[in-house]
Design a protein around this motif. Structure first.
Motif, PDB file in Angstrom:
ATOM      1  N   SER A 230       1.021  -1.215  -0.105  1.00 43.32           N
ATOM      2  CA  SER A 230      -0.270   0.092  -0.025  1.00 43.32           C
ATOM      3  C   SER A 230       1.198   1.313   0.094  1.00 43.32           C
ATOM      4  N   GLY A 231       0.564   2.218  -0.794  1.00 44.60           N
ATOM      5  CA  GLY A 231       1.250   3.271  -1.080  1.00 44.60           C
ATOM      6  C   GLY A 231       2.631   3.238  -1.787  1.00 44.60           C
ATOM      7  N   ARG A 232       2.836   2.146  -2.399  1.00 46.57           N
ATOM      8  CA  ARG A 232       4.263   1.749  -3.190  1.00 46.57           C
ATOM      9  C   ARG A 232       3.763   2.246  -4.439  1.00 46.57           C
ATOM     10  N   ASN A 233       5.169   2.774  -5.238  1.00 47.64           N
ATOM     11  CA  ASN A 233       5.070   3.319  -6.369  1.00 47.64           C
ATOM     12  C   ASN A 233       5.831   2.166  -7.265  1.00 47.64           C
ATOM     13  N   PRO A 234       5.385   1.493  -8.150  1.00 43.00           N
ATOM     14  CA  PRO A 234       6.247   0.475  -8.801  1.00 43.00           C
ATOM     15  C   PRO A 234       7.180   1.054  -9.992  1.00 43.00           C
ATOM     16  N   ALA A 235       7.051   2.311  -9.971  1.00 42.85           N
ATOM     17  CA  ALA A 235       7.990   3.153 -11.086  1.00 42.85           C
ATOM     18  C   ALA A 235       9.364   3.273 -10.173  1.00 42.85           C
ATOM     19  N   THR A 236       9.387   3.338  -8.644  1.00 44.85           N
ATOM     20  CA  THR A 236      10.657   3.500  -8.289  1.00 44.85           C
ATOM     21  C   THR A 236      10.847   2.311  -7.180  1.00 44.85           C
ATOM     22  N   ASP A 237       9.820   1.533  -6.968  1.00 45.44           N
ATOM     23  CA  ASP A 237      10.197   0.354  -6.137  1.00 45.44           C
ATOM     24  C   ASP A 237       9.393  -0.923  -6.818  1.00 45.44           C
ATOM     25  N   PRO A 238      10.267  -1.419  -7.694  1.00 43.13           N
ATOM     26  CA  PRO A 238       9.731  -2.709  -8.327  1.00 43.13           C
ATOM     27  C   PRO A 238       9.508  -3.838  -7.460  1.00 43.13           C
ATOM     28  N   PHE A 239       8.676  -4.549  -7.906  1.00 45.13           N
ATOM     29  CA  PHE A 239       8.234  -5.781  -7.348  1.00 45.13           C
ATOM     30  C   PHE A 239       7.826  -7.137  -8.211  1.00 45.13           C
ATOM     31  N   THR A 240       7.285  -8.035  -7.655  1.00 44.71           N
ATOM     32  CA  THR A 240       7.110  -9.283  -8.575  1.00 44.71           C
ATOM     33  C   THR A 240       5.939 -10.104  -7.945  1.00 44.71           C
ATOM     34  N   ILE A 241       4.840 -10.653  -8.621  1.00 45.41           N
ATOM     35  CA  ILE A 241       3.765 -11.234  -8.036  1.00 45.41           C
ATOM     36  C   ILE A 241       4.087 -12.371  -8.930  1.00 45.41           C
ATOM     37  N   GLU A 242       4.017 -13.673  -7.879  1.00 46.67           N
ATOM     38  CA  GLU A 242       3.838 -14.831  -8.642  1.00 46.67           C
ATOM     39  C   GLU A 242       2.735 -15.816  -8.067  1.00 46.67           C
ATOM     40  N   ALA A 243       2.198 -16.436  -8.804  1.00 43.06           N
ATOM     41  CA  ALA A 243       0.909 -17.386  -8.478  1.00 43.06           C
ATOM     42  C   ALA A 243       0.731 -18.439  -9.378  1.00 43.06           C
ATOM     43  N   VAL A 244       0.017 -19.655  -8.833  1.00 44.07           N
ATOM     44  CA  VAL A 244      -0.410 -20.591  -9.580  1.00 44.07           C
ATOM     45  C   VAL A 244      -1.922 -20.510  -9.558  1.00 44.07           C
ATOM     46  N   VAL A 245      -2.358 -20.380 -10.656  1.00 45.25           N
ATOM     47  CA  VAL A 245      -4.068 -20.113 -10.708  1.00 45.25           C
ATOM     48  C   VAL A 245      -4.778 -21.140 -11.516  1.00 45.25           C
ATOM     49  N   LYS A 246      -5.975 -21.488 -11.260  1.00 46.69           N
ATOM     50  CA  LYS A 246      -6.689 -22.293 -12.095  1.00 46.69           C
ATOM     51  C   LYS A 246      -8.220 -21.868 -12.068  1.00 46.69           C
ATOM     52  N   SER A 247      -8.981 -21.391 -13.249  1.00 46.47           N
ATOM     53  CA  SER A 247     -10.119 -21.209 -13.259  1.00 46.47           C
ATOM     54  C   SER A 247     -11.247 -22.446 -13.286  1.00 46.47           C
ATOM     55  N   ASP A 248     -12.485 -22.114 -12.682  1.00 45.41           N
ATOM     56  CA  ASP A 248     -13.676 -23.162 -12.693  1.00 45.41           C
ATOM     57  C   ASP A 248     -14.513 -22.567 -13.756  1.00 45.41           C
TER      58      ASP A 248
ATOM     59  N   LYS B 101       2.603 -15.448  -4.107  1.00 44.14           N
ATOM     60  CA  LYS B 101       4.058 -15.021  -3.319  1.00 44.14           C
ATOM     61  C   LYS B 101       3.967 -13.540  -4.117  1.00 44.14           C
ATOM     62  N   LEU B 102       4.762 -12.706  -3.095  1.00 39.84           N
ATOM     63  CA  LEU B 102       5.129 -11.351  -3.436  1.00 39.84           C
ATOM     64  C   LEU B 102       6.891 -11.413  -3.075  1.00 39.84           C
ATOM     65  N   TYR B 103       7.450 -10.732  -4.120  1.00 38.16           N
ATOM     66  CA  TYR B 103       8.872 -10.328  -3.987  1.00 38.16           C
ATOM     67  C   TYR B 103       9.140  -8.983  -4.020  1.00 38.16           C
ATOM     68  N   ASP B 104       9.891  -8.463  -2.990  1.00 32.95           N
ATOM     69  CA  ASP B 104      10.435  -6.867  -2.852  1.00 32.95           C
ATOM     70  C   ASP B 104      11.371  -6.627  -4.130  1.00 32.95           C
ATOM     71  N   ARG B 105      11.428  -7.131  -5.157  1.00 36.37           N
ATOM     72  CA  ARG B 105      12.179  -6.888  -6.246  1.00 36.37           C
ATOM     73  C   ARG B 105      11.776  -7.289  -7.574  1.00 36.37           C
ATOM     74  N   ALA B 106      12.340  -6.939  -8.759  1.00 41.65           N
ATOM     75  CA  ALA B 106      11.949  -7.595 -10.018  1.00 41.65           C
ATOM     76  C   ALA B 106      12.753  -9.004 -10.097  1.00 41.65           C
ATOM     77  N   LEU B 107      12.127 -10.092 -10.368  1.00 38.31           N
ATOM     78  CA  LEU B 107      12.866 -11.190 -10.833  1.00 38.31           C
ATOM     79  C   LEU B 107      13.309 -11.236 -12.047  1.00 38.31           C
ATOM     80  N   THR B 108      14.246 -12.095 -12.472  1.00 39.75           N
ATOM     81  CA  THR B 108      14.748 -12.183 -13.853  1.00 39.75           C
ATOM     82  C   THR B 108      14.064 -13.234 -14.447  1.00 39.75           C
ATOM     83  N   ALA B 109      14.291 -13.208 -15.749  1.00 39.54           N
ATOM     84  CA  ALA B 109      13.622 -14.461 -16.546  1.00 39.54           C
ATOM     85  C   ALA B 109      14.263 -15.499 -16.194  1.00 39.54           C
TER      86      ALA B 109
END
Length: 237
Positions: A94-112, A214-222
């Motif tokens: 909350s209040g984070r600016n991804p232009a100055t503070d990169p981050f990464t979101i990772e998930a496994v998802v399945k729709s019904d 999962k949330l990461y406090d940085r940008a993951l590499t490929a």
């Protein structure tokens, strides 16, 4: 709980303490927030995280409280969403600016379902001109993520399969990976995140499973994204 007597030499191999283990070296089990209280032993350990017998778990830097009152869980204790009112406001970033503070979101998802506009993650910013959101798209046409105001509209899920998704906010470009491979990108500019919600928002609720988030406090590499996919795929994909 593991208890040993005061004369046990903890430097000996047979005195090792195993919290969780597996005989198969290919299996990996990760444990979070494990704390020990050490007594008097021939081999002493760091008292940095030591607590007394009357204390609870010590506060750890980065701890956050997440409200799961509007979420459901299946028999495996994995998150499942009913498409109506299930959602989790993580209270994070909350209040984070991804232009100055990169981050990464990772998930496994399945729709019904393969109908209706569905979002498995949404990061709002007071409803102004930029909003990160990600629906469910596999391969081919369709943009599965967007920044509000850039011409993207939420879409129905493409299938009911499990997908490993990673969104990397690297400072100027949001990069989506699907099952370890680069899928699509979106440019973005400076904005403040108001909330990061698992399971969508309003009429765009997720209907299905999100067993890993999962949330990461940085940008993951490929390479890191591919490594995480390979470590996960045998469980779901």
């Amino acid at each position: 709980t593991y208890t040993t007597n005061s004369v046990r030499d903890l430097s000996q191999t047979l005195a090792s303490i195993y919290m969780y283990g597996h005989y198969n070296v290919r299996a990996t089990v990760k444990v979070a927030d494990v704390q020990f209280t050490w007594g008097s032993h021939p081999v002493q350990f760091s008292a940095e995280y030591e607590r007394s017998a009357t204390q609870g778990l010590l506060d750890l830097t980065g701890n956050s409280t997440i409200d799961i009152s509007n979420a459901s869980f299946d028999s495996n204790a994995e998150m499942t969403f009913d498409g109506t009112d299930d959602t989790i406001n993580t209270g994070l970033f909350s209040g984070r600016n991804p232009a100055t503070d990169p981050f990464t979101i990772e998930a496994v998802v399945k729709s019904d379902t393969t109908s209706g506009g569905r979002m498995w993650v949404d990061a709002t910013n007071n409803g102004s001109n930029q909003r990160l959101y990600c629906a469910h798209a596999a391969t081919g046409t369709g943009t599965p993520m967007g920044i509000q105001g850039s011409g993207w509209s939420s879409s129905a899920p493409h299938d009911t399969d499990y997908h490993h998704y990673v969104i990397v906010m690297d400072g100027s470009v949001a990069r989506l990976y699907n099952n370890g491979e680069a899928h699509s990108t979106k440019n973005y500019t400076s904005y403040q995140i108001q909330a990061l919600n698992i399971g969508g928002r309003n009429t765009y609720r997720w209907f299905g499973d999100i067993p890993i988030f999962k949330l990461y406090d940085r940008a993951l590499t490929a390479d890191e994204v591919l490594q995480n996919y390979n470590a996960t795929k045998s469980r779901f994909l």
